[in-house]
Design a protein around this motif. Sequence first.
Motif, short mmCIF file in Angstrom:
data_model
loop_
_atom_site.label_atom_id
_atom_site.label_comp_id
_atom_site.label_asym_id
_atom_site.label_seq_id
_atom_site.Cartn_x
_atom_site.Cartn_y
_atom_site.Cartn_z
N THR A 55 38.98 47.52 41.11
CA THR A 55 39.29 46.37 41.95
C THR A 55 40.41 45.57 41.30
O THR A 55 40.40 45.34 40.10
CB THR A 55 38.03 45.52 42.20
N GLY A 92 31.30 43.95 41.02
CA GLY A 92 32.64 44.02 40.48
C GLY A 92 32.69 43.25 39.17
O GLY A 92 32.30 42.07 39.12
N GLY A 116 37.37 45.81 37.16
CA GLY A 116 38.68 45.20 37.31
C GLY A 116 39.52 45.30 36.05
O GLY A 116 39.07 45.75 35.00
N GLN A 134 39.98 48.93 45.63
CA GLN A 134 39.97 47.63 46.31
C GLN A 134 41.17 46.83 45.82
O GLN A 134 41.36 46.67 44.62
CB GLN A 134 38.68 46.88 45.97
N GLN A 185 34.19 39.85 42.69
CA GLN A 185 35.58 40.30 42.57
C GLN A 185 36.40 39.32 41.74
O GLN A 185 37.19 38.59 42.25
CB GLN A 185 36.18 40.47 43.97
N VAL A 186 36.18 39.33 40.40
CA VAL A 186 35.13 40.04 39.68
C VAL A 186 34.32 39.02 38.88
O VAL A 186 34.81 37.94 38.56
CB VAL A 186 35.72 41.09 38.69
N ALA A 204 34.36 39.41 49.48
CA ALA A 204 34.66 39.45 48.05
C ALA A 204 34.35 38.09 47.44
O ALA A 204 34.86 37.06 47.89
CB ALA A 204 36.13 39.81 47.82
#
Length: 287
Positions: free
Chosen positions: A199, A114, A181, A232, A84-85, A31
């Motif tokens: 996420t 992400g 996200g 996630q 992420q992210v 990530a």
Amino acid sequence: MKFTVGIAMNPLDQLPALAKTAEECGFSSIALPDSLFFMEKQSADYPYTPDGSRMWNEETPWVDPLIAAAAMGAVTSKIEFYTQVLKLGSRNPVLLARQVGSVANLIGNRFGFGVGIGWAPEEFEWCGAPYAKRGARVDEMIEVIKLILGGGMVEYHGEFYDFDRLQMSPAPTKPVPFYVGGHTDVALRRAARVGDGWTSAMIKFDDLVQVIARLRELREEYGRADLPYEIQTVCIDRFGKDGYAELADAGVTDTIVVPWVFDGIGFDGPLEAKQESLRKFADQYIG
């Protein structure tokens, strides 16, 4: 359930070796965090700490996540990478499409995108993007990036972005998955409507259960309940075999972990100690 290694705030020279070790240990993904700069004075609260303060300072190391994916992808062959992210709001979607497509091609379709909006007004304004109407602009940005990455000659005429026919080659040979996200209802709606997954930032288990239930409702509302979907998470109060089993039962497909933190090793700790933590975690939970 899959396990992903979070590499936020680690020294940049450790990242390729950590990726290689994570792949050898059977982790699913890396990530990749995103932070553009550290502003001395923040005009908005950081949304994921109780007091709104940041968990890092001006000396904390960060790397552009797309460049990190290319660098770590070059020394691995199986492990996947996802942002992420990445904060879309302060960037340009046409340029991002070029970058995302390049990374996906260079590392053999092992890249997931992400995305989030971004929380700091300074990141928008100092990069030349307006903070106002950021949610609506990000919705268009996702449309633009997906359109260009799909390949062929395309055009787009929206409220915020407008261009005539263009093509970026080569397009990725497989669709780049988009993971969205955000914890607000607006963000969850976006994740259900256009995402291949959701996420999380740091979240407690009880809150996570509520989010997953809401995502199921929204995906049903948008007619997408039968499509594959990733959950996630960075769950801050469920650990160990029992904890990870609870997460899986709740619907989590991918748990993001930082094994060296579990072992009391700081982000600036030695590489060899972090590699040993990865191996120890894999022996206990991945097998």
